[in-house]
Design an enzyme around this catalytic site. Structure first.
Site, PDB file in Angstrom:
ATOM      1  N   ARG A 163       0.855  -1.227   0.059  1.00 59.18           N
ATOM      2  CA  ARG A 163      -0.206   0.123  -0.050  1.00 59.18           C
ATOM      3  C   ARG A 163       0.833   1.339  -0.076  1.00 59.18           C
ATOM      4  O   ARG A 163       0.573   2.188  -0.605  1.00 59.18           O
ATOM      5  CB  ARG A 163      -0.780   0.160   1.325  1.00 59.18           C
ATOM      6  N   LYS A 210       1.311 -18.641   6.066  1.00 62.34           N
ATOM      7  CA  LYS A 210       0.465 -19.041   7.322  1.00 62.34           C
ATOM      8  C   LYS A 210       0.272 -17.571   7.829  1.00 62.34           C
ATOM      9  O   LYS A 210       1.202 -16.792   7.837  1.00 62.34           O
ATOM     10  CB  LYS A 210       1.312 -20.208   8.235  1.00 62.34           C
ATOM     11  N   ASP A 239       4.958 -23.994   4.438  1.00 67.91           N
ATOM     12  CA  ASP A 239       5.252 -24.392   5.975  1.00 67.91           C
ATOM     13  C   ASP A 239       6.823 -24.157   5.879  1.00 67.91           C
ATOM     14  O   ASP A 239       7.449 -25.054   5.353  1.00 67.91           O
ATOM     15  CB  ASP A 239       4.960 -25.449   6.232  1.00 67.91           C
ATOM     16  N   HIS A 240       7.625 -23.184   6.410  1.00 69.52           N
ATOM     17  CA  HIS A 240       8.818 -23.112   5.998  1.00 69.52           C
ATOM     18  C   HIS A 240       9.677 -24.114   6.616  1.00 69.52           C
ATOM     19  O   HIS A 240      10.831 -24.308   6.317  1.00 69.52           O
ATOM     20  CB  HIS A 240       9.447 -21.642   6.411  1.00 69.52           C
ATOM     21  N   GLU A 299      12.399 -21.762  21.593  1.00 67.84           N
ATOM     22  CA  GLU A 299      12.991 -20.477  20.988  1.00 67.84           C
ATOM     23  C   GLU A 299      13.411 -19.764  22.179  1.00 67.84           C
ATOM     24  O   GLU A 299      12.800 -19.561  23.271  1.00 67.84           O
ATOM     25  CB  GLU A 299      11.737 -19.679  20.398  1.00 67.84           C
ATOM     26  N   ASP A 308       0.316 -21.637  16.208  1.00 70.72           N
ATOM     27  CA  ASP A 308       1.430 -20.960  15.673  1.00 70.72           C
ATOM     28  C   ASP A 308       2.453 -21.729  15.353  1.00 70.72           C
ATOM     29  O   ASP A 308       3.176 -22.018  14.323  1.00 70.72           O
ATOM     30  CB  ASP A 308       2.027 -19.886  16.614  1.00 70.72           C
ATOM     31  N   HIS A 361       4.066 -26.492  11.819  1.00 72.68           N
ATOM     32  CA  HIS A 361       5.502 -26.946  11.811  1.00 72.68           C
ATOM     33  C   HIS A 361       5.711 -28.448  12.490  1.00 72.68           C
ATOM     34  O   HIS A 361       6.341 -29.212  12.010  1.00 72.68           O
ATOM     35  CB  HIS A 361       6.578 -26.044  12.430  1.00 72.68           C
ATOM     36  N   LYS A 406       8.218 -20.363  23.714  1.00 77.92           N
ATOM     37  CA  LYS A 406       9.152 -19.052  23.589  1.00 77.92           C
ATOM     38  C   LYS A 406       9.782 -18.923  24.827  1.00 77.92           C
ATOM     39  O   LYS A 406       9.281 -19.198  26.006  1.00 77.92           O
ATOM     40  CB  LYS A 406       8.197 -17.903  23.134  1.00 77.92           C
TER      41      LYS A 406
HETATM   42  C1  BG6 Z   1       6.955 -18.942  12.589  1.00 77.18           C
HETATM   43  C2  BG6 Z   1       6.169 -18.521  14.084  1.00 77.18           C
HETATM   44  O1  BG6 Z   1       6.148 -19.755  11.870  1.00 77.18           O
HETATM   45  O2  BG6 Z   1       7.959 -19.902  12.986  1.00 77.18           O
HETATM   46  C3  BG6 Z   1       7.107 -17.942  14.900  1.00 77.18           C
HETATM   47  O3  BG6 Z   1       5.138 -17.709  13.405  1.00 77.18           O
HETATM   48  C4  BG6 Z   1       8.349 -18.817  15.211  1.00 77.18           C
HETATM   49  O4  BG6 Z   1       6.183 -17.310  16.137  1.00 77.18           O
HETATM   50  C5  BG6 Z   1       8.856 -19.127  13.720  1.00 77.18           C
HETATM   51  O5  BG6 Z   1       9.039 -18.084  15.930  1.00 77.18           O
HETATM   52  C6  BG6 Z   1      10.006 -20.169  14.241  1.00 77.18           C
HETATM   53  O6  BG6 Z   1      10.893 -20.405  12.820  1.00 77.18           O
HETATM   54  P1  BG6 Z   1      12.570 -20.850  13.004  1.00 77.18           P
HETATM   55  O7  BG6 Z   1      12.634 -21.038  11.468  1.00 77.18           O
HETATM   56  O8  BG6 Z   1      13.043 -19.482  13.472  1.00 77.18           O
HETATM   57  O9  BG6 Z   1      12.531 -21.793  13.803  1.00 77.18           O
END
Ligand code: BG6
Length: 487
Positions: free
Chosen positions: A47, A146, A175-176, A214, A233, A238, A338
């Site tokens: 935007r 996501k 989904d990374h 994390e 999340d 994941h 977290k």
């Molecule tokens: C994301 C979540 O999909 O994955 C985050 O929304 C999370 O909350 C993150 O921190 C973790 O990814 P990675 O690759 O840093 O383990």
């Protein structure tokens, strides 16, 4: 020489954190490594009323910050920028899509990838706008970030809206975690080696633990995170994907549908967790002020955009069970949180004890074999075996056969997004979630959310910098086990 034909990559949400921190840097690497055809183009859409130069300067600042200095090559960067353009387009106002049409008119028919890095509520309207302006061709792909919904019904509504414009073969749900090197390696490990398959079942495996911990807190993402929580999340996406790849039957080949069919069967075999067994099978936690890596950090309720009475979980531990022949009776313990002591993702497969002990009892002689697959930070695989300690007597100790990927393959590890973007461009869907998979994952998660609502208990507090609430240790102890915590 590139194996790809020319393509256009269009990012909605191009000024957002994900685009600037992950997506564009990933493309810079792909460009620098010389894997792109000469005529490829990137178009950022957002935007904000920026000129192309403004956008390049914003992008340059962000990428200089996120790409390690040793990898940032000014010459390559300037050449990369030649491929980048920007248009100010509001995803909620398809009238602006006319400008997009003009942009495409400059190039002929080619692969088009629309990457929707925006709020999910915009996915439907954006897809509709694209269709209305005749921008969806058979060679067009759409990538969805996501969160895809907050429950099964909302995920289905998104899928319905996008699916009314795009065929399933054109939809890439990201989904990374599926792009991480070691997740790929899990496939290689399981299906490229014959030694594991005979052991990969209830006969030899005692339990499996999947941890994603994390150090970071909720950061500036409170607005997104608070209505979500750790279950939506991390687990729904994941962790269930990791569980599927670990537990699925060998697919007949590595093609998208062969793999996704097997993953779907795992999701459908997950034993439901409902209000009836929720207390015994799950633990929710929320961090309080503490210290992580030696630095004091605030509690979740003191973070920006978090309601002071929030009951959102920032930690979850679950005992999952898979009701099929292979895994009956083998618990799969999942935990994520977290503000834990370290950033780490790993899968631990604990094998059964030897059936009859002949070694003299010692502190370690009862240790079972253990396979540890480390996804991050230091990617690798360790297989713990009991060996004799040199010297007098028969003292044994677990020692790891240690495969360190960075050490073994001394080249740059690809970022997850880099791999996934390349897969999208090549049209390979294996590493992306199919619609029925996503629905099946939500179908397992929804009753847990309902169970928590019915239980109406606040999440258990844990101090930032610790491994979560004590109840999580009790959860696994009920099976006579403990989380693997040493690194
Ligand atoms: C994301 C979540 O999909 O994955 C985050 O929304 C999370 O909350 C993150 O921190 C973790 O990814 P990675 O690759 O840093 O383990």
């Amino acid at each position: 020489m590139s194996v790809l034909s020319n393509f256009d990559l269009i990012f909605f949400g191009a000024t957002g954190d994900l685009a600037l921190r992950k997506l564009l840097p990933a493309l810079y690497f792909a460009y620098r490594d010389g894997k792109q055809p000469a005529g490829w183009r990137i178009l950022g859409l957002a935007r904000r009323d920026l000129t192309r130069d403004d956008y390049l300067s914003l992008l340059g600042d962000a990428c200089r910050h996120h790409i390690p200095a040793a990898d940032f090559d000014d010459k390559a960067w300037n050449a990369f920028c030649e491929h980048v353009d920007y248009l100010s387009v509001d995803g909620t106002d398809p009238a602006g899509f006319a400008a997009l049409k003009d942009w495409f008119a400059q190039s002929g028919e080619r692969v088009r990838v629309f990457y929707l890095s925006t709020a999910a509520r915009l996915f439907g309207p954006i897809c509709e706008g694209l269709a209305q302006h005749g921008l969806v061709t058979p060679q067009t792909r759409v990538v969805l970030e996501k969160p895809l919904g907050h429950d099964c019904a909302s995920a289905e509504a998104i899928n319905e809206a996008v699916g009314s414009i795009f065929a399933e073969r054109q939809i890439f749900r990201i989904d990374h975690y599926l792009g991480k090197e070691t997740v790929q390696n899990l496939l290689a490990l399981r299906f490229g080696n014959s030694i594991f398959e005979p052991l990969w079942n209830r006969g030899s495996v005692r339990d499996v633990q999947i941890t994603i911990s994390e150090q970071v807190g909720v950061e500036e993402r409170g607005e997104y995170y608070d209505p979500s929580g750790a279950l939506r999340d991390m687990v729904q996406s994941h962790m269930l994907q990791l569980l599927c790849i670990l537990a699925m039957e060998p697919p007949t080949n590595i093609d998208a549908d062969a793999v996704r069919d097997e993953k779907l069967k795992v999701l459908r075999a997950l034993r439901p967790i409902t209000a009836a067994n929720i207390k015994e099978k799950t633990v929710r936690g929320q961090y309080r002020a503490g210290a992580v890596a030696g630095k004091p950090v605030p509690g979740y309720l003191e973070e920006a955009d978090i309601p002071p009475d929030s009951q959102t979980e920032t930690y979850v531990a679950i005992k999952a069970e898979i009701d099929n022949w292979r895994w009956s009776g083998v618990p799969f313990f999942l935990r994520t949180g977290k503000r834990l002591p370290e950033r780490m993702a790993e899968i631990v497969v604990n094998f059964r004890q030897v059936p009859h002990a002949i070694l003299p009892p010692s502190t370690n002689s009862a240790e079972p074999n253990r396979l540890v697959i480390r996804l991050q930070p230091d990617e690798g695989v360790k297989l713990f075996l009991l060996v004799k300690v040199p010297g007098e007597g028969m003292r044994v100790k677990p020692v790891a056969l240690d495969l360190d990927f960075a050490e073994t393959f001394k080249h740059r590890q690809w970022e997850a997004y880099e791999r996934l973007l390349r897969e999208v461009i090549q049209g390979n869907l294996t590493l992306f979630m199919r619609r029925d998979e996503l629905a099946a994952a939500w179908r397992w998660v929804d009753p847990i959310l309902e169970g928590w609502r019915a239980m109406d208990e606040p999440p258990k507090p844990y101090t930032a910098g610790t491994w979560g609430p004590a109840a999580a240790s009790a959860l696994i102890l009920r099976d006579g086990l403990a989380w693997r915590e040493e690194t």
